[in-house]
Design a protein around this motif. Structure first.
Motif, PDB file in Angstrom:
ATOM      1  N   ARG A   1       0.856  -1.175   0.000  1.00 35.74           N
ATOM      2  CA  ARG A   1       0.000   0.000   0.000  1.00 35.74           C
ATOM      3  C   ARG A   1       0.894   1.228   0.000  1.00 35.74           C
ATOM      4  O   ARG A   1       1.809   1.319   0.802  1.00 35.74           O
ATOM      5  CB  ARG A   1      -0.914   0.022   1.228  1.00 35.74           C
ATOM      6  N   ALA A   2       0.582   2.157  -0.953  1.00 35.16           N
ATOM      7  CA  ALA A   2       1.435   3.323  -1.181  1.00 35.16           C
ATOM      8  C   ALA A   2       2.872   2.824  -1.351  1.00 35.16           C
ATOM      9  O   ALA A   2       3.105   1.914  -2.113  1.00 35.16           O
ATOM     10  CB  ALA A   2       1.301   4.324  -0.052  1.00 35.16           C
ATOM     11  N   THR A   3       3.819   3.348  -0.595  1.00 34.69           N
ATOM     12  CA  THR A   3       5.205   2.941  -0.817  1.00 34.69           C
ATOM     13  C   THR A   3       5.633   1.818   0.113  1.00 34.69           C
ATOM     14  O   THR A   3       6.781   1.432   0.105  1.00 34.69           O
ATOM     15  CB  THR A   3       6.139   4.136  -0.559  1.00 34.69           C
ATOM     16  N   LYS A   4       4.694   1.319   0.918  1.00 34.39           N
ATOM     17  CA  LYS A   4       5.110   0.350   1.930  1.00 34.39           C
ATOM     18  C   LYS A   4       4.476  -1.023   1.724  1.00 34.39           C
ATOM     19  O   LYS A   4       3.525  -1.176   0.974  1.00 34.39           O
ATOM     20  CB  LYS A   4       4.743   0.866   3.326  1.00 34.39           C
ATOM     21  N   HIS A   5       5.042  -2.004   2.416  1.00 36.05           N
ATOM     22  CA  HIS A   5       4.514  -3.361   2.353  1.00 36.05           C
ATOM     23  C   HIS A   5       4.072  -3.789   3.740  1.00 36.05           C
ATOM     24  O   HIS A   5       4.769  -3.536   4.722  1.00 36.05           O
ATOM     25  CB  HIS A   5       5.586  -4.303   1.811  1.00 36.05           C
ATOM     26  N   TYR A   6       2.932  -4.455   3.795  1.00 35.89           N
ATOM     27  CA  TYR A   6       2.321  -4.770   5.082  1.00 35.89           C
ATOM     28  C   TYR A   6       2.185  -6.265   5.298  1.00 35.89           C
ATOM     29  O   TYR A   6       1.981  -7.023   4.345  1.00 35.89           O
ATOM     30  CB  TYR A   6       0.925  -4.152   5.175  1.00 35.89           C
ATOM     31  N   LEU A   7       2.276  -6.650   6.570  1.00 37.24           N
ATOM     32  CA  LEU A   7       1.925  -8.001   6.984  1.00 37.24           C
ATOM     33  C   LEU A   7       0.957  -7.833   8.161  1.00 37.24           C
ATOM     34  O   LEU A   7       1.287  -7.190   9.153  1.00 37.24           O
ATOM     35  CB  LEU A   7       3.184  -8.767   7.409  1.00 37.24           C
ATOM     36  N   VAL A   8      -0.250  -8.384   7.990  1.00 32.54           N
ATOM     37  CA  VAL A   8      -1.241  -8.279   9.063  1.00 32.54           C
ATOM     38  C   VAL A   8      -1.665  -9.684   9.473  1.00 32.54           C
ATOM     39  O   VAL A   8      -2.004 -10.500   8.610  1.00 32.54           O
ATOM     40  CB  VAL A   8      -2.477  -7.481   8.609  1.00 32.54           C
ATOM     41  N   CYS A   9      -1.642  -9.965  10.778  1.00 37.83           N
ATOM     42  CA  CYS A   9      -2.146 -11.254  11.243  1.00 37.83           C
ATOM     43  C   CYS A   9      -3.256 -11.016  12.260  1.00 37.83           C
ATOM     44  O   CYS A   9      -3.363  -9.936  12.833  1.00 37.83           O
ATOM     45  CB  CYS A   9      -1.020 -12.101  11.837  1.00 37.83           C
ATOM     46  N   TYR A  10      -4.090 -12.030  12.456  1.00 39.60           N
ATOM     47  CA  TYR A  10      -5.282 -11.878  13.304  1.00 39.60           C
ATOM     48  C   TYR A  10      -5.321 -12.935  14.401  1.00 39.60           C
ATOM     49  O   TYR A  10      -6.052 -13.907  14.320  1.00 39.60           O
ATOM     50  CB  TYR A  10      -6.550 -11.978  12.446  1.00 39.60           C
ATOM     51  N   PRO A  11      -4.541 -12.751  15.447  1.00 36.44           N
ATOM     52  CA  PRO A  11      -4.523 -13.769  16.514  1.00 36.44           C
ATOM     53  C   PRO A  11      -5.703 -13.668  17.478  1.00 36.44           C
ATOM     54  O   PRO A  11      -6.002 -14.625  18.166  1.00 36.44           O
ATOM     55  CB  PRO A  11      -3.219 -13.466  17.262  1.00 36.44           C
ATOM     56  N   PHE A  12      -6.363 -12.525  17.593  1.00 34.67           N
ATOM     57  CA  PHE A  12      -7.435 -12.316  18.585  1.00 34.67           C
ATOM     58  C   PHE A  12      -6.962 -12.657  19.991  1.00 34.67           C
ATOM     59  O   PHE A  12      -7.637 -13.346  20.728  1.00 34.67           O
ATOM     60  CB  PHE A  12      -8.664 -13.183  18.252  1.00 34.67           C
ATOM     61  N   GLU A  13      -5.809 -12.213  20.372  1.00 39.91           N
ATOM     62  CA  GLU A  13      -5.305 -12.576  21.704  1.00 39.91           C
ATOM     63  C   GLU A  13      -5.083 -11.356  22.591  1.00 39.91           C
ATOM     64  O   GLU A  13      -4.391 -11.432  23.599  1.00 39.91           O
ATOM     65  CB  GLU A  13      -4.005 -13.376  21.586  1.00 39.91           C
ATOM     66  N   GLY A  14      -5.659 -10.235  22.229  1.00 35.78           N
ATOM     67  CA  GLY A  14      -5.541  -9.062  23.093  1.00 35.78           C
ATOM     68  C   GLY A  14      -4.302  -8.249  22.786  1.00 35.78           C
ATOM     69  O   GLY A  14      -3.304  -8.751  22.274  1.00 35.78           O
TER      70      GLY A  14
ATOM     71  N   SER B   1      -3.687  -4.169  17.745  1.00 38.28           N
ATOM     72  CA  SER B   1      -5.004  -3.863  18.313  1.00 38.28           C
ATOM     73  C   SER B   1      -5.395  -5.052  19.181  1.00 38.28           C
ATOM     74  O   SER B   1      -4.582  -5.939  19.410  1.00 38.28           O
ATOM     75  CB  SER B   1      -6.023  -3.639  17.195  1.00 38.28           C
ATOM     76  N   GLU B   2      -6.631  -5.072  19.656  1.00 36.71           N
ATOM     77  CA  GLU B   2      -7.062  -6.210  20.472  1.00 36.71           C
ATOM     78  C   GLU B   2      -7.147  -7.486  19.639  1.00 36.71           C
ATOM     79  O   GLU B   2      -7.113  -8.585  20.168  1.00 36.71           O
ATOM     80  CB  GLU B   2      -8.444  -5.948  21.086  1.00 36.71           C
ATOM     81  N   TYR B   3      -7.304  -7.330  18.324  1.00 40.69           N
ATOM     82  CA  TYR B   3      -7.608  -8.478  17.466  1.00 40.69           C
ATOM     83  C   TYR B   3      -6.497  -8.810  16.476  1.00 40.69           C
ATOM     84  O   TYR B   3      -6.313  -9.949  16.121  1.00 40.69           O
ATOM     85  CB  TYR B   3      -8.897  -8.208  16.688  1.00 40.69           C
ATOM     86  N   ALA B   4      -5.801  -7.773  16.021  1.00 46.99           N
ATOM     87  CA  ALA B   4      -4.847  -7.970  14.931  1.00 46.99           C
ATOM     88  C   ALA B   4      -3.511  -7.332  15.263  1.00 46.99           C
ATOM     89  O   ALA B   4      -3.402  -6.510  16.159  1.00 46.99           O
ATOM     90  CB  ALA B   4      -5.407  -7.362  13.654  1.00 46.99           C
ATOM     91  N   MET B   5      -2.481  -7.740  14.498  1.00 47.93           N
ATOM     92  CA  MET B   5      -1.181  -7.100  14.617  1.00 47.93           C
ATOM     93  C   MET B   5      -0.678  -6.844  13.205  1.00 47.93           C
ATOM     94  O   MET B   5      -0.696  -7.723  12.358  1.00 47.93           O
ATOM     95  CB  MET B   5      -0.219  -8.013  15.383  1.00 47.93           C
ATOM     96  N   ALA B   6      -0.274  -5.613  12.946  1.00 45.42           N
ATOM     97  CA  ALA B   6       0.224  -5.251  11.621  1.00 45.42           C
ATOM     98  C   ALA B   6       1.653  -4.767  11.738  1.00 45.42           C
ATOM     99  O   ALA B   6       2.001  -4.046  12.652  1.00 45.42           O
ATOM    100  CB  ALA B   6      -0.649  -4.150  11.026  1.00 45.42           C
ATOM    101  N   VAL B   7       2.486  -5.195  10.782  1.00 47.78           N
ATOM    102  CA  VAL B   7       3.852  -4.686  10.734  1.00 47.78           C
ATOM    103  C   VAL B   7       4.115  -4.251   9.296  1.00 47.78           C
ATOM    104  O   VAL B   7       3.597  -4.850   8.361  1.00 47.78           O
ATOM    105  CB  VAL B   7       4.860  -5.743  11.248  1.00 47.78           C
ATOM    106  N   TRP B   8       4.858  -3.152   9.130  1.00 43.02           N
ATOM    107  CA  TRP B   8       5.097  -2.676   7.773  1.00 43.02           C
ATOM    108  C   TRP B   8       6.562  -2.327   7.560  1.00 43.02           C
ATOM    109  O   TRP B   8       7.281  -2.026   8.513  1.00 43.02           O
ATOM    110  CB  TRP B   8       4.201  -1.488   7.417  1.00 43.02           C
ATOM    111  N   GLY B   9       6.957  -2.422   6.278  1.00 40.76           N
ATOM    112  CA  GLY B   9       8.354  -2.171   5.958  1.00 40.76           C
ATOM    113  C   GLY B   9       8.510  -1.780   4.507  1.00 40.76           C
ATOM    114  O   GLY B   9       7.525  -1.515   3.803  1.00 40.76           O
TER     115      GLY B   9
END
Lengths: 255, 867
Positions: B663-676, B704-712
């Protein structure tokens, strides 16, 4: 109902700090910062020591050795490794720089009983360091003349070239004074957080050394105590992880 | 009922009859059990007469003593312990009324931090019949000389809100203290008063401890007080009959099932955020139809926001107040009094009003944002309508789409009577150290006997003898491998009896000043600043320029770390007002009102301090995957899930979805553990470190409470995800990060204070404020990490980090759960599930940037100026 919104007066503006023009001349050299105090070139090192190249003199201040045992004596069992940690750091500097003179600029021990409480290992290490160069103790307020029993020279004020070395900084001192005592720390903010680290404080004419001891806390350079020493404000040479980073006065926050 | 009437002697039966009341079955059951000398765990909903049930047996036993006249000997009969100081006062009042109406002549007194020294002294010499106190005060009593004499007549211990105490460090200390009482007064019975919980047996174990030797089953005072210097073995409160532990549970009939509604707002439900701003008009309308509503939110920051938003639409000027832990105590007391007098229509509050006291006729509980756990929700709902047989009413107002799912899941679970359970707690080594010191300050102890006593408590049941001995050594000399402090021992062993005692009265006094497991975060006073010199003193020359600012009225307290993140001039919400930070002086944060500002800088901890419970998270994952359970969801949320299915995938409950996209100039990895948030924040730190090593140049992450996103800066689609998310990240990566983590350092500092290594307040010492203590604790951590990383306090801190702010335990469970069950979608663009996370990025400060970078920024300014 005292809980409701109340009308607000006009907001205050934070006080303006002096601008960048007031910065003393300095250069970043590798991991250190070089600058002139009077006509003497000094390097502020990332360990919090000051190096005078011409006279091969290494200055450290406020070692506060045996602070851990000083607290243990009063029932707070702080780790007994602070003396060793400080001496190892000093050993490292000595091996790297091969100084002719080492100056410990006062408060070398946390209290007057410190020298007697040192354990054999640390006592031996200190003796070894002292045998490798001329060692000068400067009188401090915590330890007084207690370190004198360990050998080395003892001064209340030491002159090195045009520089004047004493523990307690003097108000409106002449240029060239290097002191300790205040344990300067700088708080720098940015990126949504702030970082508080030990630092050298200087206005280009005078300099206050950071504390070298492992457990020594610090006083913010924005504190009033620094105002009399640096009427025009001070630049902080902040001790980063492995290098010294200068922070101009207007980037410094009070606590 | 008639057959049981004789249970209640005169004047109790008359007292009930005169009021037209009859005692409830569970109250009578407690009287019966007490008469048989049995301990009880009473599980009862709010309003079921729990407190009276706990005290009735004691009152009945004490009533005949009146005949001995007012000069009868002073003996402590019943000890009552509550987590809240205010609750002891409240209960004392509620107990004194019937006691004086029946003219029982029973001596009832409280003992808290506010009790004046003269009264404490008098209480020690002449104990009341019933003493109401807190766990900390009990620890202090145990750490005093003659504690055995004080406690040896004890017949009953009543522990209120036991479900709230047991899973905490305060619970560790209390469990250890109870074991001590078991030695001194082996015949005493214990009564635990609890709300409904999932793990009842866990509470039973905690209440009674195990039985290293057979307990005395006799009732009443033992005839021969132990005067020999070999005390009897530790004895947990008798269970009676050797029956199973569950036999001691008495349940009051559950109250009416609460009526819970989820607010299906007409307004568009936001993708992200935590303010529920969209629902404020509807919430306001609901408040208008209610007598008194408690509006619960999860954080103080949310409380401030909600309070502001409600007043923005408060056209009728309804008395709506604010209550949270940072507000000045005086202010809070005013709100509580106004509630009790029925002067308020709504109170926006945090967990400060979760427990205990009745402050008025609350008829509706509104939960803004998701409740995060069912037990908490049930407890909060119980605040509405303390009348037993009428259903409590609650309204849940989700603040974003994921929370809609969470609120629905919670609603279902409460209806089914399903509850999330706290896992059993392993006792903290820091608390153990404090207890050991406390014992040494009171009656000298024998290490073998104390060990036996300690492992009889539930939190320390698995403690090895080696760890126990290390804890003794920690107390005595700091527990360092380098034995340099042997000559400064705080506790010493008597060469003849082998018993340990405090070395001298001054270390004992030092200990007493540091008792307790509550270590507040470093707090700053928030004070309104004004210019000095409004009243110019004569003879003082006027200085040049504006007069200096001086601190004025105190508005309350705020965590130092929050202020640290602000620069002077930044605005924030506090005490219901928008304030501008001027600066910090010593322990004061100086502020001025900034009423002209519309949008304050919102506190960055807005996300929620309670993590989503594992139990509720599991239900949310199931709901997401089962279309049948989505029927009740608002159409926009159903549409959103459908879109996710089309664009990416909706994972099965046991799978974890990972999406990668540019997205735009960056690359994202989003996972959804739902673990707070807490566990996922730790996950974010560790994944970022790994991506750095993989050359993906990660820039930041967000949990967030549900997901974790990291970008690079590099595409992430080609990463070996199984390897990236492998459990081994909890090894070296975690280790090296913990070394620098500020959270770890503050966790360590708290352990060091509890264990007595660092004083809370050192009389006349060089460190004058709590702020400097923190700084020193950091240095101590650094040195210890380098020279003795296996030190027992480092272990204690690591254990706390695992359960507390870093939630490593839960992260570990997550990584094990999803092993081999990762689903990866490499997408051309952001997915519907990822959108909420992406939207939060703009709002919260991105974590993960290094401290060094802050310094480098400042340094580059110099470089610019110099070039």
């Amino acid at each position: 109902m005292p809980l409701l919104s109340q009308p607000a007066p006009k907001p205050e503006r934070p006080r303006r700090k002096p601008d960048l023009r007031a910065l003393p001349p300095m250069a970043i050299a590798g991991d250190s910062v070089e600058m002139r105090l009077g006509d003497t070139l000094v390097s502020a090192l990332p360990d919090g020591a000051l190096w005078i190249t011409d006279s091969k003199t290494l200055i450290v201040s406020d070692l506060h050795l045996e602070k851990g045992s000083s607290f243990a004596l009063r029932g707070q069992m702080l780790p007994p490794y602070d003396t060793h940690a400080a001496l190892l750091k000093l050993t490292d500097l000595m091996l790297r720089l091969q100084p002719d003179i080492i100056v410990s600029l006062g408060d070398s021990f946390h209290d007057k009983g410190g020298p007697n409480r040192m354990d054999a290992r640390d006592r031996e290490l200190l003796r070894l360091l002292m045998s490798r160069c001329d060692w000068v103790w400067v009188e401090g307020n915590h330890d007084g003349r207690a370190p004198e029993t360990l050998g080395g020279a003892f001064h209340d004020v030491l002159h090195v070239g045009s520089l004047v070395l004493r523990h307690h900084p003097t108000d409106a001192a002449a240029p060239g004074e290097i002191a300790g005592h205040l344990h300067p720390c700088a708080k720098v903010s940015g990126r949504g957080r702030s970082v508080r680290r030990r630092c050298f404080a200087t206005d280009g004419a005078r300099l206050v050394m950071p504390a070298f001891g492992a457990f020594t806390g610090g006083l913010n350079v924005c504190d009033d105590a620094f105002a009399n020493i640096f009427p025009e404000g001070a630049t902080a040479l902040v001790l980063g992880k492995d290098r010294v980073l200068p922070a101009p006065n207007e980037r410094l926050l009070s606590d | 009922m008639d057959a049981r009437a004789p249970l209640l002697p005169s004047p109790f039966a008359e007292w009930f009859a005169a009021r037209g009341w009859s005692p409830r079955e569970h109250q009578l059951e407690l009287v019966r059990r007490a008469q048989a000398g049995l301990s009880t765990l009473l599980i009862a909903p709010t309003g079921a007469g729990k407190t009276l049930a706990g005290f009735l047996p004691s009152l009945i036993e004490l009533a005949p003593l009146k005949a001995e006249g007012p000069r009868r000997p002073h003996k402590l009969h019943t000890l009552y312990i509550s987590p809240l100081k205010a609750l002891t006062t409240d209960v004392a009042r509620n107990l004194s009324t019937p006691a004086s109406e029946m003219q029982l002549g029973v001596r009832i007194e409280t003992r808290t931090g506010d009790t004046p020294p003269s009264k404490r002294q008098r209480q020690r010499a002449h104990p009341p019949d019933i003493l109401l106190t807190t766990p900390e005060q009990l620890c202090l009593l145990i750490a005093s000389e003659h504690a055995r004499v004080f406690f040896e007549d004890l017949q009953a211990v009543v522990i209120d809100e036991i479900h709230a105490l047991a899973p905490t460090k305060r619970g560790d200390l209390l469990a250890l203290a109870l074991a001590r009482l078991g030695r001194w007064a082996p015949a005493h019975r214990r009564i635990g008063l609890s709300a409904t919980v999932a793990d009842e047996h866990g509470l039973v174990d905690w209440l009674l401890g195990s039985e290293p030797s057979p307990p005395s089953r006799g009732r009443g005072r033992s005839d021969a007080p132990h005067v020999d210097d070999r005390p009897p073995p530790p004895t947990p409160a008798p269970q009676g009959g050797g029956g199973e532990a569950r036999d001691i549970i008495v349940r009051a009939p559950p109250g009416a099932t609460p009526i819970i509604d989820v607010l299906d707002s007409d307004a568009r439900i936001p993708w992200s955020g935590h303010t529920a701003r969209h629902a404020i008009p509807e919430i306001y309308e609901t408040i208008k139809r209610t007598k008194l509503a408690l509006v619960f939110v999860n954080t103080r920051a949310q409380a401030e926001m909600t309070f502001q938003e409600l007043w923005r639409v408060n056209e009728d000027n309804l008395p709506i107040a604010l209550h949270h832990g940072s507000l000045d105590v005086g202010q809070r007391r005013k709100v509580e009094a106004a509630m009790a007098e029925g002067k308020l229509r709504a109170v926006v509050c945090t967990s400060t009003l979760d427990l205990g006291i009745d402050w008025g006729d609350v008829d509706l509980v509104i939960q803004i944002g998701a409740p995060k756990g069912c037990a908490r929700l049930v407890q909060r709902i119980g605040r509405a309508n303390h009348r037993y047989n009428e259903p409590s009413r609650a309204l849940l107002a989700p603040s974003n789409r994921f929370e809609v799912l969470e609120c629905r899941s919670a609603q279902e679970a409460v209806k089914e009577g399903a509850l999330d359970g706290e896992s059993r707690r392993i006792g903290g080594l820091d608390c153990l150290a404090q207890h050991i010191m406390g014992c040494a300050c009171g009656e000298p102890f024998d290490a073998d006997q104390l060990y036996e006593e300690v492992i009889s408590t539930a939190p320390y049941a698995d403690l090895s003898r080696a760890q126990f001995d290390r804890a003794i050594d920690l107390v005595a000399t700091g527990g360092y491998a380098l034995r340099s402090y042997d000559r400064y021992r705080r506790i010493v062993q008597d060469p003849h009896t082998n018993r340990w005692r405090a070395r001298n009265p001054s270390v004992a006094q030092q200990h007493r000043m540091n008792v307790g497991a509550i270590v507040e975060s470093e707090m700053l006073d928030v004070r309104l600043a004004h210019r000095a010199g409004v009243r110019q003193r004569p003879g003082v020359p006027k200085s040049e320029g504006p007069a200096p600012l001086v601190a004025g009225r105190r508005l309350g307290q705020i965590e130092e770390y929050f202020i640290e993140g602000l620069a002077p001039g930044d605005t924030f919400l506090f005490a219901g007002e928008i304030l501008r930070l001027i600066g910090v002086r010593e322990t004061d944060a100086l502020v001025v009102r900034a009423g002209d500002q519309q949008n304050p800088k919102i506190p960055s901890y807005a996300g929620g301090k309670f993590p989503l419970s594992t139990f509720l998270a599991d239900r949310v994952r199931h709901m997401l995957h089962e279309p049948a359970r989505q029927k009740s969801l608002p159409p926009q949320v159903r549409e959103w899930i459908k879109m996710q299915k089309r664009r990416s995938v909706v994972p099965a409950p046991d799978e974890m979805l990972i999406e990668t996209f540019p997205r735009a100039t960056k690359h994202y990895l989003v996972c959804y553990p739902f673990e707070g948030r807490l566990a996922q924040q730790t996950l974010g730190v560790l994944i970022t470190r790994r991506l750095e090593r993989l050359g993906k140049h990660p820039i930041g992450f967000l949990a967030s409470e549900y997901a974790m996103a990291v970008w690079g800066l590099e595409p992430m689609g080609d990463i070996d995800l199984a390897q990236l998310f492998d459990e081994d990240m909890l090894g070296d990566d975690l280790e090296s990060w913990l070394g620098e983590s500020t959270l770890m350092k503050s966790t360590f500092a708290k352990c060091a204070v509890i264990a007595g290594m660092i004083d809370r307040n050192v009389p006349g010492a060089e460190r004058k404020t709590g702020r400097q203590v923190t700084f020193s604790a950091d240095l101590i951590y650094d040195v210890l990490k380098q020279y003795e990383p296996d030190h027992i306090l480092m272990q204690a801190a690591f254990q706390d980090a695992g359960e507390g702010y870093l939630d490593i335990k839960r992260l570990g469970a997550l990584l094990r759960r999803v092993k081999g069950k990762l689903i990866h979608r490499d997408l051309p663009h952001v997915s519907p599930f990822a959108a909420p996370v992406m939207l939060e990025m703009g709002k919260v400060g991105v974590r993960g940037g290094a401290d060094e970078a802050v310094l480098e920024d400042a340094a580059s300014l110099i470089a610019e100026a110099m070039s």
